[in-house]
Motif scaffolding. Structure first.
Motif, PDB file in Angstrom:
ATOM      1  N   ALA A  20       0.828  -1.205   0.000  1.00 35.50           N
ATOM      2  CA  ALA A  20       0.000   0.000   0.000  1.00 35.50           C
ATOM      3  C   ALA A  20       0.865   1.258   0.000  1.00 35.50           C
ATOM      4  O   ALA A  20       0.564   2.225  -0.708  1.00 35.50           O
ATOM      5  CB  ALA A  20      -0.934   0.000   1.204  1.00 35.50           C
ATOM      6  N   GLU A  21       1.943   1.269   0.783  1.00 40.61           N
ATOM      7  CA  GLU A  21       2.841   2.426   0.821  1.00 40.61           C
ATOM      8  C   GLU A  21       3.523   2.630  -0.530  1.00 40.61           C
ATOM      9  O   GLU A  21       3.652   3.761  -1.012  1.00 40.61           O
ATOM     10  CB  GLU A  21       3.895   2.245   1.913  1.00 40.61           C
ATOM     11  N   ILE A  22       3.934   1.537  -1.136  1.00 45.51           N
ATOM     12  CA  ILE A  22       4.577   1.618  -2.455  1.00 45.51           C
ATOM     13  C   ILE A  22       3.580   2.130  -3.488  1.00 45.51           C
ATOM     14  O   ILE A  22       3.896   2.993  -4.309  1.00 45.51           O
ATOM     15  CB  ILE A  22       5.144   0.237  -2.866  1.00 45.51           C
ATOM     16  N   ALA A  23       2.362   1.611  -3.429  1.00 43.43           N
ATOM     17  CA  ALA A  23       1.323   2.049  -4.373  1.00 43.43           C
ATOM     18  C   ALA A  23       1.039   3.536  -4.217  1.00 43.43           C
ATOM     19  O   ALA A  23       0.877   4.253  -5.209  1.00 43.43           O
ATOM     20  CB  ALA A  23       0.050   1.233  -4.159  1.00 43.43           C
ATOM     21  N   ASP A  24       0.996   4.022  -2.989  1.00 44.45           N
ATOM     22  CA  ASP A  24       0.752   5.456  -2.752  1.00 44.45           C
ATOM     23  C   ASP A  24       1.890   6.304  -3.325  1.00 44.45           C
ATOM     24  O   ASP A  24       1.646   7.356  -3.924  1.00 44.45           O
ATOM     25  CB  ASP A  24       0.584   5.733  -1.261  1.00 44.45           C
ATOM     26  N   PHE A  52      -3.055  -0.873  -8.567  1.00 43.99           N
ATOM     27  CA  PHE A  52      -1.728  -1.475  -8.385  1.00 43.99           C
ATOM     28  C   PHE A  52      -1.757  -2.532  -7.286  1.00 43.99           C
ATOM     29  O   PHE A  52      -1.258  -3.644  -7.456  1.00 43.99           O
ATOM     30  CB  PHE A  52      -0.696  -0.387  -8.052  1.00 43.99           C
ATOM     31  N   LYS A  53      -2.367  -2.195  -6.147  1.00 47.09           N
ATOM     32  CA  LYS A  53      -2.441  -3.158  -5.033  1.00 47.09           C
ATOM     33  C   LYS A  53      -3.202  -4.409  -5.454  1.00 47.09           C
ATOM     34  O   LYS A  53      -2.782  -5.528  -5.150  1.00 47.09           O
ATOM     35  CB  LYS A  53      -3.127  -2.506  -3.820  1.00 47.09           C
ATOM     36  N   ASP A  54      -4.313  -4.211  -6.157  1.00 45.22           N
ATOM     37  CA  ASP A  54      -5.109  -5.360  -6.608  1.00 45.22           C
ATOM     38  C   ASP A  54      -4.313  -6.232  -7.578  1.00 45.22           C
ATOM     39  O   ASP A  54      -4.365  -7.464  -7.500  1.00 45.22           O
ATOM     40  CB  ASP A  54      -6.408  -4.897  -7.274  1.00 45.22           C
ATOM     41  N   ILE A  69       1.566   5.560 -11.842  1.00 49.43           N
ATOM     42  CA  ILE A  69       0.351   4.782 -12.064  1.00 49.43           C
ATOM     43  C   ILE A  69      -0.845   5.704 -11.857  1.00 49.43           C
ATOM     44  O   ILE A  69      -0.741   6.730 -11.182  1.00 49.43           O
ATOM     45  CB  ILE A  69       0.267   3.566 -11.113  1.00 49.43           C
ATOM     46  N   SER A  70      -1.966   5.316 -12.422  1.00 42.10           N
ATOM     47  CA  SER A  70      -3.152   6.169 -12.296  1.00 42.10           C
ATOM     48  C   SER A  70      -3.922   5.899 -11.011  1.00 42.10           C
ATOM     49  O   SER A  70      -4.596   6.775 -10.503  1.00 42.10           O
ATOM     50  CB  SER A  70      -4.071   5.964 -13.502  1.00 42.10           C
ATOM     51  N   SER A  71      -3.822   4.680 -10.482  1.00 41.52           N
ATOM     52  CA  SER A  71      -4.592   4.343  -9.291  1.00 41.52           C
ATOM     53  C   SER A  71      -3.791   3.410  -8.377  1.00 41.52           C
ATOM     54  O   SER A  71      -3.323   2.350  -8.804  1.00 41.52           O
ATOM     55  CB  SER A  71      -5.901   3.659  -9.695  1.00 41.52           C
ATOM     56  N   ASN A  76       4.945  -4.379 -16.200  1.00 37.58           N
ATOM     57  CA  ASN A  76       6.354  -3.974 -16.302  1.00 37.58           C
ATOM     58  C   ASN A  76       6.848  -3.358 -14.988  1.00 37.58           C
ATOM     59  O   ASN A  76       7.998  -3.561 -14.601  1.00 37.58           O
ATOM     60  CB  ASN A  76       6.552  -3.001 -17.445  1.00 37.58           C
ATOM     61  N   ILE A  77       5.989  -2.590 -14.325  1.00 37.31           N
ATOM     62  CA  ILE A  77       6.395  -1.973 -13.066  1.00 37.31           C
ATOM     63  C   ILE A  77       6.672  -3.035 -12.015  1.00 37.31           C
ATOM     64  O   ILE A  77       7.701  -3.016 -11.323  1.00 37.31           O
ATOM     65  CB  ILE A  77       5.322  -0.971 -12.584  1.00 37.31           C
TER      66      ILE A  77
END
Length: 161
Positions: free
Chosen positions: A108-112, A126-128, A120-122, A154-155
């Motif tokens: 979650a921290e990485i996604a934020d 990403f988490k999902d 990323i757009s969301s 790719n990410i």
């Protein structure tokens, strides 16, 4: 309350209603009719009023043309705004973003961080994606350089090396 006091209260309400109804129907004060003595308003009076209040009068056709012009201008403005935003997004898409993942950071921290950096757009997507593909434990701490607008696949692949 006793029966007699309730009857007295009800009688008072009926009497008050009767008095108010009589006053309303028997007097001319409540009528909303125009007075016969009302003077006619001339065109000069209207022009004076408009001039004094800094207002203008338009014909219906002129008003419709102004509304149409306004709507057209707003649409053009919105279109040009969207084009500018798209050009800015396209310019950012190929740009690089440097990310540092520290030991113990959650997905979650990485996604934020990725969402704030517009990689990323969301963050939720990403988490999902990471959870669905089973890559939660494969993401490693380190420093990474990512391309904005790159695919989630790719990410995650880059972060898992």
């Amino acid at each position: 309350m006793t029966r007699q006091s309730v009857q007295a209260f009800a009688g008072g309400m009926i009497l008050a209603t009767a008095v108010l109804a009589g006053a309303f129907y028997l007097t001319d004060n409540g009528k909303a009719e125009a007075s016969k003595d009302a003077q006619n308003v001339s065109e000069a009076d209207v022009k004076t009023y408009l001039k004094d209040n800094q207002q203008v009068s338009l014909k219906r056709d002129e008003y419709q043309q102004l509304l149409h012009y306004k709507e057209t201008a707003l649409k053009q403005d919105a279109t040009s705004q969207n084009k500018k935003e798209k050009e800015q997004d396209d310019a950012k898409k190929g740009s690089k973003y440097k990310l540092e993942i520290k030991s113990g950071m959650s997905t979650a921290e990485i996604a934020d961080l990725l969402a704030k950096g517009k990689v990323i757009s969301s963050a939720d997507d990403f988490k999902d994606y990471v959870k669905k593909t089973g890559n939660e434990s494969k993401i490693r701490a380190g420093k990474y350089e990512l391309k904005r607008g790159d695919s989630l696949k790719n990410i995650v692949k880059t972060l898992s090396k």
